[in-house]
Design a protein around this motif. Structure first.
Motif, PDB file in Angstrom:
ATOM      1  N   ARG A   1       8.694  18.057 -10.072  1.00 28.86           N
ATOM      2  CA  ARG A   1       9.314  18.961  -9.098  1.00 28.86           C
ATOM      3  C   ARG A   1       9.013  18.516  -7.673  1.00 28.86           C
ATOM      4  N   LEU A   2       7.778  18.105  -7.430  1.00 31.94           N
ATOM      5  CA  LEU A   2       7.431  17.629  -6.097  1.00 31.94           C
ATOM      6  C   LEU A   2       8.183  16.335  -5.763  1.00 31.94           C
ATOM      7  N   GLN A   3       8.341  15.463  -6.742  1.00 30.45           N
ATOM      8  CA  GLN A   3       9.111  14.242  -6.515  1.00 30.45           C
ATOM      9  C   GLN A   3      10.567  14.561  -6.175  1.00 30.45           C
ATOM     10  N   ALA A   4      11.146  15.496  -6.919  1.00 35.38           N
ATOM     11  CA  ALA A   4      12.553  15.847  -6.709  1.00 35.38           C
ATOM     12  C   ALA A   4      12.774  16.493  -5.347  1.00 35.38           C
ATOM     13  N   ALA A   5      11.772  17.222  -4.837  1.00 30.12           N
ATOM     14  CA  ALA A   5      11.902  17.910  -3.558  1.00 30.12           C
ATOM     15  C   ALA A   5      11.653  17.002  -2.370  1.00 30.12           C
ATOM     16  N   ALA A   6      11.127  15.785  -2.610  1.00 27.62           N
ATOM     17  CA  ALA A   6      10.757  14.876  -1.526  1.00 27.62           C
ATOM     18  C   ALA A   6      11.951  14.061  -1.066  1.00 27.62           C
ATOM     19  N   PRO A   7      11.899  13.580   0.158  1.00 24.37           N
ATOM     20  CA  PRO A   7      12.980  12.717   0.643  1.00 24.37           C
ATOM     21  C   PRO A   7      12.935  11.349  -0.018  1.00 24.37           C
ATOM     22  N   SER A   8      14.050  10.650   0.038  1.00 23.23           N
ATOM     23  CA  SER A   8      14.096   9.265  -0.422  1.00 23.23           C
ATOM     24  C   SER A   8      13.897   8.370   0.791  1.00 23.23           C
ATOM     25  N   ILE A   9      12.791   7.646   0.785  1.00 18.18           N
ATOM     26  CA  ILE A   9      12.404   6.848   1.954  1.00 18.18           C
ATOM     27  C   ILE A   9      12.256   5.391   1.539  1.00 18.18           C
ATOM     28  N   GLN A  10      12.812   4.488   2.310  1.00 22.63           N
ATOM     29  CA  GLN A  10      12.663   3.060   2.040  1.00 22.63           C
ATOM     30  C   GLN A  10      11.238   2.624   2.382  1.00 22.63           C
ATOM     31  N   ARG A  11      10.585   1.935   1.440  1.00 22.89           N
ATOM     32  CA  ARG A  11       9.217   1.487   1.639  1.00 22.89           C
ATOM     33  C   ARG A  11       9.126  -0.020   1.515  1.00 22.89           C
ATOM     34  N   LYS A  12       7.934  -0.546   1.827  1.00 27.46           N
ATOM     35  CA  LYS A  12       7.710  -1.992   1.827  1.00 27.46           C
ATOM     36  C   LYS A  12       7.023  -2.463   0.549  1.00 27.46           C
ATOM     37  N   ALA A  13       6.897  -1.574  -0.437  1.00 23.69           N
ATOM     38  CA  ALA A  13       6.093  -1.918  -1.607  1.00 23.69           C
ATOM     39  C   ALA A  13       6.704  -3.046  -2.427  1.00 23.69           C
TER      40      ALA A  13
END
Length: 282
Positions: free
Chosen positions: A269-281
């Motif tokens: 649920r916390l993952q679904a509520a979070a924004p989608s952000i481009q990362r450097k991983a």
């Protein structure tokens, strides 16, 4: 075996959980995590049981004994076993603790590394060697500690950042470890989180802990996750996005599978509520 990349919300793969999982696999579990030291080279029933799950689900390897910051030589024999084991089961992610746990023998504890420039260089060189042998970048986990190493030349967050950058590796973020250390050493957990190299995050741990009568918190992985740790996980997702695979660690005092699944549902649920952000991983 075909490679499988972990995503979503996962659970630590423990022998005590195999029978309940075989009886009814919860839909909430997207992947599993295991310690390769406990499974690589295993035969018989254990090997068959692992194969039953690794053929159907992604697995993450989380190491326990490489002693990345230790004074002794790297166990390259173990590393080659881990590399072959990962290929055998299609595992694509390996992480280890940013700590040391061996000298001339295993000490069976994860000890803090002195936060010095020399330790940054030493640890980064060892991580690079690990990556060379495994043929991939690894994630290093911020560890829980119970004593501050002497002679610090930088903060813990600065030390983690320096090692990650020098080794060109990834960050395995453990939000419970941040909370444990923040209570034991008296700092703000959210400020510490913000100071980490979060764009390098490849993997996250969340877990429960135990509070001693004197208030000392021990990172046991033997209790439910508490609200302040869930809040820290939500803060992490707000900063890095909700697309980071996240594992619920539970090592003993196992409740029934329904109770574990309820915690995994919170992660999802916390993952679904979070924004989608481009990362450097990547």
């Amino acid at each position: 075996m075909q490679a499988r990349t972990a995503h979503g919300a996962g659970l630590g793969f423990r022998r005590e959980l195999i029978a309940p999982l075989q009886a009814g696999m919860p839909a909430a579990i997207d992947f599993f995590e295991l310690a390769p030291e406990n499974w690589a080279g295993m035969g018989g029933r254990s090997a068959r049981q692992l194969r039953e799950f690794s053929e159907r689900y992604p697995f993450v390897c989380h190491g326990l004994s490489l002693s990345l910051g230790g004074p002794g030589p790297l166990d390259e024999t173990l590393l080659h076993r881990i590399r072959d084991f990962m290929r055998e089961h299609g595992m694509t992610l390996y992480t280890e603790h940013l700590s040391w746990c061996a000298d001339d023998r295993q000490l069976y504890d994860l000890l803090p590394i002195p936060q010095t420039e020399a330790a940054v260089r030493w640890t980064a060189e060892r991580i690079q060697r690990v990556q060379d042998i495994l043929g991939q970048r690894i994630g290093i986990e911020n560890a829980s500690t119970y004593v501050a190493p002497p002679g610090a030349e930088m903060s813990e967050a600065e030390f983690i950042t320096a090692v990650v950058e020098a080794a060109d590796c990834l960050l395995h973020l453990d939000v419970n470890n941040i909370y444990v250390n923040s209570r034991n050493f008296g700092f703000d957990a959210h400020e510490f989180l913000a100071a980490l190299p979060l764009k390098r995050t490849c993997y996250i741990h969340v877990a429960g802990h135990y509070v001693e009568p004197d208030g000392l918190i021990i990172d046991t992985h033997g209790a439910p996750v508490i609200d302040p740790v869930w809040s820290l996980l939500a803060d992490a997702y707000a900063r890095i996005g909700g697309d980071v695979p996240t594992c619920l660690e539970r090592d003993f005092n196992f409740p029934d599978l329904a109770a574990l699944t309820a915690e995994i549902d919170i992660i999802a649920r916390l993952q679904a509520a979070a924004p989608s952000i481009q990362r450097k991983a990547a």
